[in-house]
Structures are given as structure tokens and as C-alpha cells.
Design a protein around this motif. Structure first.
Motif, PDB file in Angstrom:
ATOM      1  N   PHE A  88      -9.768 -26.821  -1.082  1.00  0.00           N
ATOM      2  CA  PHE A  88      -9.596 -26.139  -2.837  1.00  0.00           C
ATOM      3  C   PHE A  88      -8.779 -25.148  -2.186  1.00  0.00           C
ATOM      4  O   PHE A  88      -8.952 -24.507  -3.669  1.00  0.00           O
ATOM      5  CB  PHE A  88     -11.158 -25.502  -1.087  1.00  0.00           C
ATOM      6  N   ASN A  89      -8.418 -24.433  -0.873  1.00  0.00           N
ATOM      7  CA  ASN A  89      -6.437 -23.507  -1.274  1.00  0.00           C
ATOM      8  C   ASN A  89      -5.895 -23.731  -1.697  1.00  0.00           C
ATOM      9  O   ASN A  89      -5.234 -23.113  -2.798  1.00  0.00           O
ATOM     10  CB  ASN A  89      -6.728 -23.182   0.435  1.00  0.00           C
ATOM     11  N   PHE A  90      -5.701 -25.241  -2.416  1.00  0.00           N
ATOM     12  CA  PHE A  90      -4.894 -25.525  -2.808  1.00  0.00           C
ATOM     13  C   PHE A  90      -5.050 -25.328  -4.288  1.00  0.00           C
ATOM     14  O   PHE A  90      -3.931 -24.950  -5.648  1.00  0.00           O
ATOM     15  CB  PHE A  90      -4.024 -26.735  -3.018  1.00  0.00           C
ATOM     16  N   GLY A  91      -6.097 -25.939  -4.833  1.00  0.00           N
ATOM     17  CA  GLY A  91      -6.313 -25.205  -6.028  1.00  0.00           C
ATOM     18  C   GLY A  91      -6.557 -23.289  -6.664  1.00  0.00           C
ATOM     19  O   GLY A  91      -6.545 -24.074  -7.523  1.00  0.00           O
ATOM     20  N   VAL A  92      -6.920 -23.148  -5.438  1.00  0.00           N
ATOM     21  CA  VAL A  92      -6.915 -21.668  -5.747  1.00  0.00           C
ATOM     22  C   VAL A  92      -5.562 -21.460  -6.394  1.00  0.00           C
ATOM     23  O   VAL A  92      -5.328 -20.887  -6.995  1.00  0.00           O
ATOM     24  CB  VAL A  92      -6.985 -21.195  -4.634  1.00  0.00           C
ATOM     25  N   GLU A  93      -4.239 -21.855  -5.762  1.00  0.00           N
ATOM     26  CA  GLU A  93      -2.840 -21.785  -5.968  1.00  0.00           C
ATOM     27  C   GLU A  93      -2.694 -22.028  -6.805  1.00  0.00           C
ATOM     28  O   GLU A  93      -1.339 -20.855  -7.873  1.00  0.00           O
ATOM     29  CB  GLU A  93      -2.055 -22.598  -4.680  1.00  0.00           C
ATOM     30  N   ILE A  94      -3.096 -23.345  -7.550  1.00  0.00           N
ATOM     31  CA  ILE A  94      -2.740 -24.634  -9.056  1.00  0.00           C
ATOM     32  C   ILE A  94      -3.148 -22.487  -9.746  1.00  0.00           C
ATOM     33  O   ILE A  94      -2.267 -22.640 -10.740  1.00  0.00           O
ATOM     34  CB  ILE A  94      -3.149 -25.628  -9.191  1.00  0.00           C
ATOM     35  N   GLY A  95      -4.545 -22.833  -9.849  1.00  0.00           N
ATOM     36  CA  GLY A  95      -4.676 -21.805 -10.714  1.00  0.00           C
ATOM     37  C   GLY A  95      -3.961 -20.571 -10.960  1.00  0.00           C
ATOM     38  O   GLY A  95      -4.202 -19.557 -11.569  1.00  0.00           O
ATOM     39  N   GLN A  96      -3.800 -20.081  -9.275  1.00  0.00           N
ATOM     40  CA  GLN A  96      -3.240 -18.293  -9.680  1.00  0.00           C
ATOM     41  C   GLN A  96      -1.345 -18.895 -10.188  1.00  0.00           C
ATOM     42  O   GLN A  96      -1.849 -17.938 -10.910  1.00  0.00           O
ATOM     43  CB  GLN A  96      -3.052 -18.434  -7.960  1.00  0.00           C
ATOM     44  N   LEU A  97      -0.849 -20.072 -10.603  1.00  0.00           N
ATOM     45  CA  LEU A  97       0.250 -19.928 -10.808  1.00  0.00           C
ATOM     46  C   LEU A  97       0.271 -20.008 -12.484  1.00  0.00           C
ATOM     47  O   LEU A  97       1.125 -19.846 -12.721  1.00  0.00           O
ATOM     48  CB  LEU A  97       1.139 -21.080  -9.953  1.00  0.00           C
ATOM     49  N   LEU A  98      -1.112 -20.893 -12.850  1.00  0.00           N
ATOM     50  CA  LEU A  98      -1.051 -21.137 -13.908  1.00  0.00           C
ATOM     51  C   LEU A  98      -1.342 -19.549 -14.403  1.00  0.00           C
ATOM     52  O   LEU A  98      -0.251 -19.510 -15.730  1.00  0.00           O
ATOM     53  CB  LEU A  98      -2.283 -22.152 -14.491  1.00  0.00           C
ATOM     54  N   PHE A  99      -1.966 -18.664 -13.700  1.00  0.00           N
ATOM     55  CA  PHE A  99      -2.249 -17.533 -14.787  1.00  0.00           C
ATOM     56  C   PHE A  99      -1.220 -16.834 -14.673  1.00  0.00           C
ATOM     57  O   PHE A  99      -0.986 -15.710 -15.877  1.00  0.00           O
ATOM     58  CB  PHE A  99      -3.435 -16.651 -13.711  1.00  0.00           C
ATOM     59  N   ILE A 100       0.198 -16.835 -13.597  1.00  0.00           N
ATOM     60  CA  ILE A 100       0.967 -15.877 -13.329  1.00  0.00           C
ATOM     61  C   ILE A 100       2.434 -16.361 -14.544  1.00  0.00           C
ATOM     62  O   ILE A 100       2.444 -15.540 -15.322  1.00  0.00           O
ATOM     63  CB  ILE A 100       0.898 -15.722 -12.143  1.00  0.00           C
ATOM     64  N   ALA A 101       2.125 -17.900 -14.845  1.00  0.00           N
ATOM     65  CA  ALA A 101       2.933 -18.233 -15.738  1.00  0.00           C
ATOM     66  C   ALA A 101       3.150 -17.867 -17.269  1.00  0.00           C
ATOM     67  O   ALA A 101       3.275 -17.403 -17.864  1.00  0.00           O
ATOM     68  CB  ALA A 101       2.779 -20.219 -15.751  1.00  0.00           C
ATOM     69  N   ALA A 102       0.878 -17.500 -17.528  1.00  0.00           N
ATOM     70  CA  ALA A 102       0.377 -17.627 -18.635  1.00  0.00           C
ATOM     71  C   ALA A 102       0.743 -16.138 -19.337  1.00  0.00           C
ATOM     72  O   ALA A 102       1.055 -15.352 -20.228  1.00  0.00           O
ATOM     73  CB  ALA A 102      -0.497 -17.828 -19.144  1.00  0.00           C
ATOM     74  N   ILE A 103       1.155 -14.727 -18.220  1.00  0.00           N
ATOM     75  CA  ILE A 103       0.511 -13.852 -18.005  1.00  0.00           C
ATOM     76  C   ILE A 103       2.501 -12.948 -18.526  1.00  0.00           C
ATOM     77  O   ILE A 103       2.986 -12.709 -18.983  1.00  0.00           O
ATOM     78  CB  ILE A 103       1.268 -13.494 -16.805  1.00  0.00           C
ATOM     79  N   LEU A 104       3.335 -13.825 -17.798  1.00  0.00           N
ATOM     80  CA  LEU A 104       4.867 -13.903 -17.594  1.00  0.00           C
ATOM     81  C   LEU A 104       5.378 -14.263 -19.221  1.00  0.00           C
ATOM     82  O   LEU A 104       6.245 -14.010 -19.837  1.00  0.00           O
ATOM     83  CB  LEU A 104       5.814 -14.787 -16.911  1.00  0.00           C
ATOM     84  N   GLY A 105       4.757 -15.359 -19.639  1.00  0.00           N
ATOM     85  CA  GLY A 105       5.117 -16.167 -21.452  1.00  0.00           C
ATOM     86  C   GLY A 105       4.464 -14.793 -21.905  1.00  0.00           C
ATOM     87  O   GLY A 105       5.569 -14.514 -22.906  1.00  0.00           O
TER      88      GLY A 105
END
Length: 342
Positions: free
Chosen positions: A286-303
């Protein structure tokens, strides 16, 4: 020149403030409604004696209205205790007991009416021998067969997906991350800030889920909203030339408030429930999934940031203040709403 632009921004914001705040309040309310709509139903079935099961079925409520959901099993059963219903602030909780005439393993469990909603239902069955089965039912798949055993891989996959979905649907957590991305300058400092936030919320998520920390959820949710407003104010102060704590050490602020956000994640995970005998596995993924989702969001915002920088356009001076004012206004709406719900 910079002072004139900021004064112009302040005047413009004051002139638009009534309509802007009304729009943001409506937007916050809409997001709150969405959050309530996607809260999952929860069906827990516990075998206490051979063939005898205790059932808890929790369904989300909106005001006094309960989602019209019913839990059913395909096999024959005799009722031991009739269904009793009680309500909490946001859910209806039904409990009953039955004796399975046909073995529960192999039966099909279904949530009737789920296909007419926008929510999911998490089903958890714990047998007398300590084994358990966990499955998420959706409007597209409102039923499933209970297998003889559930593998660790299926538990990992389920909680990984739940973690990703939780962070991507958790607008308050995403707004906090967005505010950190706006105020942090430099790649290395950004890496430190994101890492600090990750470490902090992982610590409190684990401690709260495993029962070492007990904090009421209502104050935590209010403080999470306040943390977003705090960083939004710090962004405005930074752009006005007043460097605050968040500008100087964003990683420290991210770590401090990350402890609160981890408690928020733990509250969501407690509503979902954890499978007996596989709690560390489910918690980790569950925590790993939270980190994956967070990194996806960060990548989208930086893009998005990269694209905006490449656009050759003369932005008005007040445009840069739109984001922190919007984030801060929505956060304060949540603070008031959550404090009022104490």
C-alpha cells in the motif's frame, strides 16, 4: 517594477476576491463530494466457530442517505442473529451472524446494487484456521468467487493498486506536494524535499497501522489542510522577497508535515482493513503504491512546468500568484469544514 506588479496583483485579487472565493468554495465542496462518493464499502466476514460467521457490512452515507447496497452469498445459510444497523458520521454499519450450510469457500460473494454506484467495495473473509481472502469489487465486477486460498501475490497486487488510487484521489495530499514543488528551487533540493516527505509519511503510516500510534482522525485531517495553507502563504512570501522557513529548508517542512500526512494515509488504510496474517505485506505494498502515485503526479507536474517555461509568452505579474492563492483558499475551506466537523 516588481513592487508595482505585486501591488497590481493584490488590487486585482481584492477586486475578484468575492467571486474567486465563492468559486473555490464550490470547487472544494465538489471535490469533497467526489471524495465521499469514492469511499469504498467494506464487507468483513469472520469465522468464529466452525461454519459460523460474523459479518460487518459498512456502506457510505451522504447525509441521511445510505447507498442501496446488499451483501449476498451464493450458498445456503441459516441466520443465527438478525441484521442490526447503526450509523456513524459517514456510514451505515450492519452486523449479523449466520451458519453456512454449504462451505463458504467456493461460494460467490456479491454486492447487489454496486453496479449502480461510483464506489467500490472491499471484501475481507477470515477463516478459523487463520487464512484470509481479500478482494475489491467494482461496479463493473460486483461479485467474485471465494477461492480455497489467496496467494501473497494477489494481496500485494490489490494493496499496491489501492495505494496508487488513494494518493491520486487524495486531492489534499496532492495539493501539498504541488505547493512544495512550486516553492522548492533546485534539483538536489527538490530530491531532498520529496525524499523527506516520503520517509516521514512512511514512518507514521507504519506506526499507526501497526497500532503503535493512536491519533484521532478529525484533528489530523484539519492539520493536513492547515499544512497546505501554510506552504501556500510561504510561496507568496517568497515571491514578495521574504524568505521563510519553507524557502530555506523545504525538506524540513516536508518531513514535519509528512508525519501528519502519514497519519492521514493510515486512517484511510484502517477503513480499508488489512488481511490477517499478511499485514506487513499489505502495508508495504500500500505504501509502495502511494509512492508510485506520488512520483507519477510529480512527473506530470514537472512536465507541465517544463512546457510552460518553453512557451514564449509575456505573463502578467499577477499570474504567478494565482496558484498559491487558489491552493491556500481551497486549503482554508477544508480547515474550516473539518474543524466544524469535530
Amino acid at each position: 517594477m516588481r513592487t508595482r506588479q505585486l501591488d497590481l496583483a493584490a488590487c486585482l485579487f481584492r477586486s475578484l476576491k468575492p467571486g474567486l472565493i465563492a468559486a473555490l468554495v464550490l470547487l472544494g465542496a465538489q471535490w469533497q463530494c467526489i471524495a465521499h462518493e469514492v469511499r469504498p464499502a467494506y464487507l468483513a466476514v469472520q469465522e468464529n466457530r466452525t461454519g459460523e460467521f460474523e459479518v460487518l457490512f459498512k456502506t457510505p452515507m451522504r447525509g441521511d442517505l445510505r447507498l442501496a447496497l446488499t451483501a449476498t452469498f451464493s450458498g445456503r445459510a441459516d441466520a443465527l442473529i438478525p441484521v442490526t444497523t447503526r450509523t456513524t458520521s459517514d456510514a451505515a454499519v450492519q452486523t449479523w451472524r449466520f451458519k453456512a450450510v454449504d462451505p463458504l469457500r467456493g461460494q460467490v460473494v456479491a454486492i447487489a446494487g454496486l453496479e449502480n454506484t461510483m464506489t467500490d467495495a472491499l471484501v475481507r473473509v477470515v477463516f478459523l484456521d487463520g487464512s484470509s481472502w481479500v478482494r475489491r469489487l467494482t461496479p463493473q465486477e460486483p461479485s467474485a468467487a471465494i477461492p480455497a486460498r489467496q496467494s501473497g501475490w494477489s494481496v500485494a497486487a490489490l494493496y499496491l493498486k489501492l495505494g496508487i488510487e488513494h494518493i491520486l484521489l487524495g486531492v489534499d495530499h496532492l495539493l501539498f506536494v504541488l505547493a512544495l514543488l512550486i516553492i522548492t528551487r533546485g534539483t538536489w533540493l527538490l530530491v531532498k524535499t520529496v525524499t523527506a516527505f516520503t520517509v516521514a509519511h512512511s514512518i507514521t503510516l507504519a506506526l499507526a497501522t501497526l497500532g503503535y500510534v493512536h491519533v484521532p482522525s478529525a484533528p489530523v485531517e484539519a492539520l493536513i489542510a492547515l499544512s497546505i495553507a501554510f506552504v501556500a502563504v510561504e510561496i507568496v512570501r517568497q515571491w514578495r522577497g521574504h524568505e521563510g522557513l519553507t524557502s530555506r529548508a523545504p525538506w524540513l517542512v516536508a518531513f514535519t508535515f509528512g508525519l501528519l500526512h502519514g497519519l492521514g494515509f493510515a486512517g484511510a488504510l484502517s477503513e480499508i482493513g488489512l488481511p490477517e496474517g499478511q499485514i506487513p505485506l499489505a502495508l508495504f505494498f500500500f505504501n509502495f503504491g502511494v509512492e508510485i502515485g506520488q512520483l507519477l503526479f510529480i512527473a506530470a507536474i514537472l512536465g507541465i512546468f517544463a512546457v510552460v517555461r518553453r512557451v514564449r509568452c509575456s505573463w502578467p505579474g499577477w499570474a504567478r500568484l494565482a496558484a498559491p492563492y487558489a491552493i491556500g483558499s481551497i486549503a482554508m475551506f477544508w480547515v474550516i469544514e473539518r474543524v466544524a466537523a469535530f
